[in-house]
Design an enzyme around this catalytic site. Structure first.
Site, PDB file in Angstrom:
ATOM      1  N   ARG A  20       1.117  -1.385   0.266  1.00  0.00           N
ATOM      2  CA  ARG A  20       0.168   0.084   0.086  1.00  0.00           C
ATOM      3  C   ARG A  20       1.064   1.034   0.075  1.00  0.00           C
ATOM      4  NH1 ARG A  20      -3.195   0.298   4.301  1.00  0.00           N
ATOM      5  NH2 ARG A  20      -4.703   1.482   3.350  1.00  0.00           N
ATOM      6  N   ILE A  21       2.051   1.279   1.051  1.00  0.00           N
ATOM      7  CA  ILE A  21       2.443   2.518   0.600  1.00  0.00           C
ATOM      8  C   ILE A  21       3.578   2.368   0.248  1.00  0.00           C
ATOM      9  CG2 ILE A  21       4.886   3.709   2.242  1.00  0.00           C
ATOM     10  CD1 ILE A  21       3.065   2.331   4.903  1.00  0.00           C
ATOM     11  N   HIS A  44      10.408   7.924  14.166  1.00  0.00           N
ATOM     12  CA  HIS A  44       9.524   7.989  13.818  1.00  0.00           C
ATOM     13  C   HIS A  44       8.144   8.434  13.410  1.00  0.00           C
ATOM     14  CE1 HIS A  44       7.601   3.009  13.798  1.00  0.00           C
ATOM     15  NE2 HIS A  44       6.395   4.197  12.756  1.00  0.00           N
ATOM     16  N   ASP A  55      13.479   7.720   9.412  1.00  0.00           N
ATOM     17  CA  ASP A  55      12.112   7.890  10.141  1.00  0.00           C
ATOM     18  C   ASP A  55      12.329   6.798  10.908  1.00  0.00           C
ATOM     19  OD1 ASP A  55      10.127   9.183  11.706  1.00  0.00           O
ATOM     20  OD2 ASP A  55       8.973   7.568  10.267  1.00  0.00           O
ATOM     21  N   ALA A  73      10.035   2.667   7.101  1.00  0.00           N
ATOM     22  CA  ALA A  73       9.252   1.299   6.976  1.00  0.00           C
ATOM     23  C   ALA A  73      10.116   0.481   8.894  1.00  0.00           C
ATOM     24  CB  ALA A  73       9.836   0.104   6.349  1.00  0.00           C
ATOM     25  N   ARG A  74      10.239  -0.205   9.003  1.00  0.00           N
ATOM     26  CA  ARG A  74      11.385  -0.338  10.048  1.00  0.00           C
ATOM     27  C   ARG A  74      12.733  -0.416  10.355  1.00  0.00           C
ATOM     28  NH1 ARG A  74       7.504   0.749  11.362  1.00  0.00           N
ATOM     29  NH2 ARG A  74       5.457  -0.309  12.804  1.00  0.00           N
TER      30      ARG A  74
HETATM   31  P1  NAD Z   1       2.199  -3.923   2.853  1.00  0.00           P
HETATM   32  O1  NAD Z   1       1.649  -4.879   3.473  1.00  0.00           O
HETATM   33  O2  NAD Z   1       0.470  -2.828   2.260  1.00  0.00           O
HETATM   34  O3  NAD Z   1       3.086  -3.955   1.726  1.00  0.00           O
HETATM   35  C1  NAD Z   1       4.102  -4.925   2.310  1.00  0.00           C
HETATM   36  C2  NAD Z   1       5.181  -4.623   0.776  1.00  0.00           C
HETATM   37  O4  NAD Z   1       5.955  -5.207   1.194  1.00  0.00           O
HETATM   38  C3  NAD Z   1       4.344  -6.336  -0.268  1.00  0.00           C
HETATM   39  O5  NAD Z   1       3.491  -6.238  -1.309  1.00  0.00           O
HETATM   40  C4  NAD Z   1       5.300  -7.122   0.828  1.00  0.00           C
HETATM   41  O6  NAD Z   1       4.936  -8.308  -0.453  1.00  0.00           O
HETATM   42  C5  NAD Z   1       6.722  -6.390   0.362  1.00  0.00           C
HETATM   43  N1  NAD Z   1       7.932  -8.002   0.868  1.00  0.00           N
HETATM   44  C6  NAD Z   1       7.389  -8.629   1.942  1.00  0.00           C
HETATM   45  N2  NAD Z   1       8.714  -9.431   2.310  1.00  0.00           N
HETATM   46  C7  NAD Z   1       9.498  -8.625   1.411  1.00  0.00           C
HETATM   47  C8  NAD Z   1      10.994  -8.944   0.644  1.00  0.00           C
HETATM   48  N3  NAD Z   1      11.246  -9.622   1.048  1.00  0.00           N
HETATM   49  N4  NAD Z   1      11.082  -7.691  -0.580  1.00  0.00           N
HETATM   50  C9  NAD Z   1      10.600  -7.355  -0.625  1.00  0.00           C
HETATM   51  N5  NAD Z   1       9.198  -6.824  -1.155  1.00  0.00           N
HETATM   52  C10 NAD Z   1       8.910  -7.682  -0.038  1.00  0.00           C
HETATM   53  O7  NAD Z   1       2.821  -2.833   4.144  1.00  0.00           O
HETATM   54  P2  NAD Z   1       2.578  -0.960   3.750  1.00  0.00           P
HETATM   55  O8  NAD Z   1       1.297  -1.043   4.356  1.00  0.00           O
HETATM   56  O9  NAD Z   1       2.844  -0.427   2.450  1.00  0.00           O
HETATM   57  O10 NAD Z   1       3.116  -0.847   4.885  1.00  0.00           O
HETATM   58  C11 NAD Z   1       4.971  -1.967   4.536  1.00  0.00           C
HETATM   59  C12 NAD Z   1       5.714  -0.539   6.284  1.00  0.00           C
HETATM   60  O11 NAD Z   1       5.614   0.140   6.437  1.00  0.00           O
HETATM   61  C13 NAD Z   1       4.405  -1.486   7.129  1.00  0.00           C
HETATM   62  O12 NAD Z   1       5.318  -2.911   7.472  1.00  0.00           O
HETATM   63  C14 NAD Z   1       5.392  -1.304   8.557  1.00  0.00           C
HETATM   64  O13 NAD Z   1       6.305  -1.671   9.067  1.00  0.00           O
HETATM   65  C15 NAD Z   1       6.327   0.407   8.006  1.00  0.00           C
HETATM   66  N6  NAD Z   1       5.067   1.497   8.412  1.00  0.00           N
HETATM   67  C16 NAD Z   1       5.783   2.894   9.292  1.00  0.00           C
HETATM   68  C17 NAD Z   1       4.948   3.731   9.016  1.00  0.00           C
HETATM   69  C18 NAD Z   1       5.757   5.030   9.939  1.00  0.00           C
HETATM   70  O14 NAD Z   1       5.286   6.010  10.665  1.00  0.00           O
HETATM   71  N7  NAD Z   1       7.422   5.192   9.257  1.00  0.00           N
HETATM   72  C19 NAD Z   1       3.763   3.645   9.175  1.00  0.00           C
HETATM   73  C20 NAD Z   1       3.176   3.108   8.776  1.00  0.00           C
HETATM   74  C21 NAD Z   1       3.653   2.096   8.233  1.00  0.00           C
END
Ligand code: NAD
Length: 328
Positions: free
Chosen positions: A153-154, A293, A256, A231-232
């Site tokens: 999604r992101i 973050h 972040d 992300a993390r």
């Molecule tokens: P999502 O589940 O929609 O998308 C994650 C994508 O990562 C998926 O398409 C998945 O197939 C892919 N993925 C998994 N393993 C992988 C790999 N080994 N190599 C490449 N791609 C891989 O998640 P999202 O909603 O897009 O969020 C992503 C991450 O962002 C969350 O898990 C969270 O940790 C982080 N996040 C951070 C903040 C912040 O404030 N900094 C806020 C929200 C989310």
């Protein structure tokens, strides 16, 4: 239904009040982080709502189970702070939040632009009335290849927003999706590393993604690559990026999130000692931007996180599937 909301921030209180009224749920609320010391707050509750700064491990899950908890909802998208496998094993259901990806995507683009235009250095210099241009020359998006790793999604939203900048867009994911193919070209990982001027990480923290950015992967990247992590923290091996910055292999870093941030971010530590040497060392570089973050932190997301948090528990209870899974 009675729910305990842990780690409640002041800015969440108004939304929580609205949710209580709208959904007619009984809420126990506290600013405390979840711990074994405050399990008594859960008396009579079936659901728990948490944020992401405390690890919810076996001991706590056992204590919650014993108190009669059935449902755990994190008001965050990431759920790596919960031992989901163990929760499943003892029959607790878990869900995460699915608030809109736009806030994080906007923030990511800001980090990319700040890195490309050396904005941290310009900002620092301004504090001492140094308005020189030396060292501030940047690069334009239209000349660059921007790569997104993790096209969920992101990641997709980042790519969609980047279209207007005229850059070439490439992507890497273990599962490719059609939406991303409208904006970017998927490449095998090695080729992706070879071609990207900027790499932005958007995958969840899993065993398979921990330290995915390491010495070996950095060596495969372009010289002066820019790496952005919204992300993390644990996706990035900090020793490897420190080495990359020191050797000038990495052109800039935008972080972040950082490994070991728990207990540091989202708190005022002006009079404390911060015990995270790598974080302290990294932040002094002119080309390393570190934010606490906060990519998620917008008016829209705060409201939606609380709504998802409470609604997720009610949905799990209504569905009563009898299995434990991330439902959002
Ligand atoms: P999502 O589940 O929609 O998308 C994650 C994508 O990562 C998926 O398409 C998945 O197939 C892919 N993925 C998994 N393993 C992988 C790999 N080994 N190599 C490449 N791609 C891989 O998640 P999202 O909603 O897009 O969020 C992503 C991450 O962002 C969350 O898990 C969270 O940790 C982080 N996040 C951070 C903040 C912040 O404030 N900094 C806020 C929200 C989310």
């Amino acid at each position: 239904m009675k729910i305990t909301v842990y780690s409640l921030r002041d800015d969440e209180k108004e939304v929580l009040e609205k949710q209580k009224e709208k959904l007619q749920v009984e809420i126990e609320q506290t600013q405390e982080e979840p711990s074994l010391e405050n399990v008594d707050l859960l008396n009579g509750c079936q659901g728990v709502s948490v944020l992401g700064q405390t690890m919810i491990g076996k001991e706590l899950l056992d204590a919650w189970k014993e108190k009669g908890i059935q449902y755990i909802s994190t008001r965050t998208i990431g759920y790596n702070h919960i031992d989901v496998d163990y929760a499943r094993k003892i029959g607790l259901r878990v869900c995460n939040a699915n608030y809109a990806p736009n806030g994080v995507a906007d923030f990511t683009i800001m980090m990319i632009l700040m890195s490309l235009r050396n904005y941290k250095q310009a900002l620092w210099r301004g504090q001492v009335n140094d308005y020189s241009l030396f060292g501030l020359r940047g690069r334009e998006m239209r000349s660059l290849t921007i790569g997104v790793m993790g096209t969920g999604r992101i990641g997709q939203t980042v790519l969609k927003s980047l279209r207007g900048f005229g850059c070439r867009l490439i992507a890497y994911d273990v599962y490719q999706n059609d939406e991303t193919k409208k904006y970017a070209e998927y490449l095998p990982l090695e080729e992706f590393y070879k071609q990207a001027d900027v790499i932005s990480l958007h995958m969840p923290l899993l065993d398979s993604t921990k330290y995915i950015i390491n010495s070996k992967s950095i060596q495969q990247m372009k010289d002066q690559v820019i790496i952005i992590n919204c992300a993390r923290g644990e996706l990035v091996d900090l020793d490897a990026v420190i080495e990359g910055i020191e050797s000038c292999k990495i052109g800039a870093l935008g972080l972040d999130v950082v490994e070991g941030e728990e207990g540091i971010t989202h708190m005022d530590h002006r009079v404390d000692i911060i015990a995270n040497q790598k974080m302290a060392y990294l932040r002094q570089f002119r080309n390393v931007i570190m934010t606490p973050h906060m990519a998620f932190y917008t008016e829209e997301a705060v409201e939606s996180m609380m709504e998802c948090g409470i609604a997720g528990i009610l949905e799990m209870s209504e569905k009563e599937k009898g299995s434990t899974e991330i439902v959002r």
